[in-house]
Design a protein around this motif. Structure first.
Motif, PDB file in Angstrom:
ATOM      1  N   ALA A  13      58.868  59.166  30.631  1.00  0.00           N
ATOM      2  CA  ALA A  13      58.150  60.453  30.605  1.00  0.00           C
ATOM      3  C   ALA A  13      57.531  60.731  31.974  1.00  0.00           C
ATOM      4  CB  ALA A  13      57.079  60.442  29.512  1.00  0.00           C
ATOM      5  N   TYR A  14      58.380  60.948  32.977  1.00  0.00           N
ATOM      6  CA  TYR A  14      57.894  61.129  34.343  1.00  0.00           C
ATOM      7  C   TYR A  14      57.615  62.590  34.683  1.00  0.00           C
ATOM      8  CZ  TYR A  14      60.080  56.523  34.389  1.00  0.00           C
ATOM      9  OH  TYR A  14      60.442  55.233  34.072  1.00  0.00           O
ATOM     10  N   GLY A  15      58.134  63.510  33.895  1.00  0.00           N
ATOM     11  CA  GLY A  15      58.000  64.927  34.192  1.00  0.00           C
ATOM     12  C   GLY A  15      56.574  65.432  34.306  1.00  0.00           C
ATOM     13  N   PRO A  16      55.709  65.188  33.328  1.00  0.00           N
ATOM     14  CA  PRO A  16      54.349  65.733  33.403  1.00  0.00           C
ATOM     15  C   PRO A  16      53.573  65.272  34.624  1.00  0.00           C
ATOM     16  CG  PRO A  16      54.850  65.063  31.156  1.00  0.00           C
ATOM     17  CD  PRO A  16      55.973  64.570  32.008  1.00  0.00           C
ATOM     18  N   SER A  17      53.654  63.982  34.959  1.00  0.00           N
ATOM     19  CA  SER A  17      52.917  63.462  36.109  1.00  0.00           C
ATOM     20  C   SER A  17      53.437  64.040  37.422  1.00  0.00           C
ATOM     21  CB  SER A  17      53.012  61.935  36.132  1.00  0.00           C
ATOM     22  OG  SER A  17      52.361  61.413  37.270  1.00  0.00           O
ATOM     23  N   ILE A  18      54.739  64.155  37.560  1.00  0.00           N
ATOM     24  CA  ILE A  18      55.318  64.693  38.788  1.00  0.00           C
ATOM     25  C   ILE A  18      55.027  66.182  38.914  1.00  0.00           C
ATOM     26  CG2 ILE A  18      57.491  65.156  39.996  1.00  0.00           C
ATOM     27  CD1 ILE A  18      58.548  62.511  38.834  1.00  0.00           C
ATOM     28  N   SER A  19      55.198  66.930  37.836  1.00  0.00           N
ATOM     29  CA  SER A  19      55.026  68.382  37.887  1.00  0.00           C
ATOM     30  C   SER A  19      53.569  68.795  38.062  1.00  0.00           C
ATOM     31  CB  SER A  19      55.598  69.016  36.612  1.00  0.00           C
ATOM     32  OG  SER A  19      56.990  68.770  36.511  1.00  0.00           O
TER      33      SER A  19
END
Length: 246
Positions: free
Chosen positions: A84-90
């Motif tokens: 689940a890397y999307g939220p942290s990167i975005s």
């Protein structure tokens, strides 16, 4: 494996590179997969608020997928989150800019081939970027150099890449593949600080401990070389570098 209609089903692991809308509720998802390389598939209904797996198919997410084969595009029927890397990167501008450059490069390199090494490198880069312990520009530049190396274009930052004269050398000729001595240096080739050349070597080796000691100036010089080297070998510019850098 087939469903009850006889349609071929398969499971695959993939990283979401980008998405775009299809109709009122669907989305076309572009992924780099572990076993099939680049894949474009339809995710039906994911833009509805009631969708159970829409958030799992956002950029930078890693998912375990179930798909069925279609005549033109396959269809994703299930998605379970693996990373689940999307939220942290975005949520962070610098990480988002770096992540965009990483996935754009991955898509370019994946055209026409399957490479589990490139897939593993991409997942590792996004995991490191999302964790936030390494500056985003270093993660991006390390990925660019190592991805080019896996694709067969390993840069050299020690001996002169043209004549082999022992280094280190501070002049870099992207078109020749790395550092060059004064005798081989093409006109106009940039000359870097010695620390910037050392940083490029550390990034290529995945040596974060060595990379973290670099100054802002050295990081800026290394970033310019990494971007130029990637774009030279991809033979076209990266959209993600068209604006301010991370």
């Amino acid at each position: 494996m087939r469903d009850n209609r006889g349609v071929p089903l398969y499971r695959e692991e993939g990283v979401v590179l980008r998405t775009h809308k299809l109709g009122e509720a669907d989305r076309i998802v572009t992924l780099l997969t572990r076993g099939r390389g680049l894949l474009r598939a339809v995710a039906k209904g994911v833009r509805r608020t009631s969708s159970k797996f829409g958030a799992r198919l956002e950029p930078f997410m890693v998912a375990d997928l179930q798909c069925f084969e279609g005549r033109t595009l396959d269809t994703i029927t299930q998605a379970e989150t693996l990373g689940a890397y999307g939220p942290s990167i975005s949520a962070d501008y610098d990480r988002y800019r770096a992540g965009s450059a990483i996935v754009e490069t991955a898509e370019r390199l994946a055209e026409g081939e399957v490479s589990r090494e490139l897939y593993a490198l991409l997942v590792g880069a996004l995991r490191t970027l999302a964790a936030g312990r390494i500056p985003a520009d270093l993660v991006r530049d390390g990925y660019l150099l190592r991805a080019m190396s896996l694709a067969g274009w390993t840069p050299g930052f020690g001996a002169c890449v043209r004549c082999g004269a022992p280094g280190p050398h501070t002049a870099v000729a992207v078109q020749l593949g790395g550092s060059v001595c004064d005798s081989c240096r093409p006109p106009g080739s940039p000359r870097l600080d010695a620390g910037s050349v050392a940083l490029l070597s550390a990034l290529l080796a995945g040596d974060w401990e060595g990379a973290l000691g670099a100054s802002e100036r050295e990081r800026g010089q290394a970033a310019g070389i990494a971007a130029a080297y990637a774009q030279w070998h991809l033979e076209r510019g990266l959209r993600s570098f068209s604006g301010p850098r991370a």
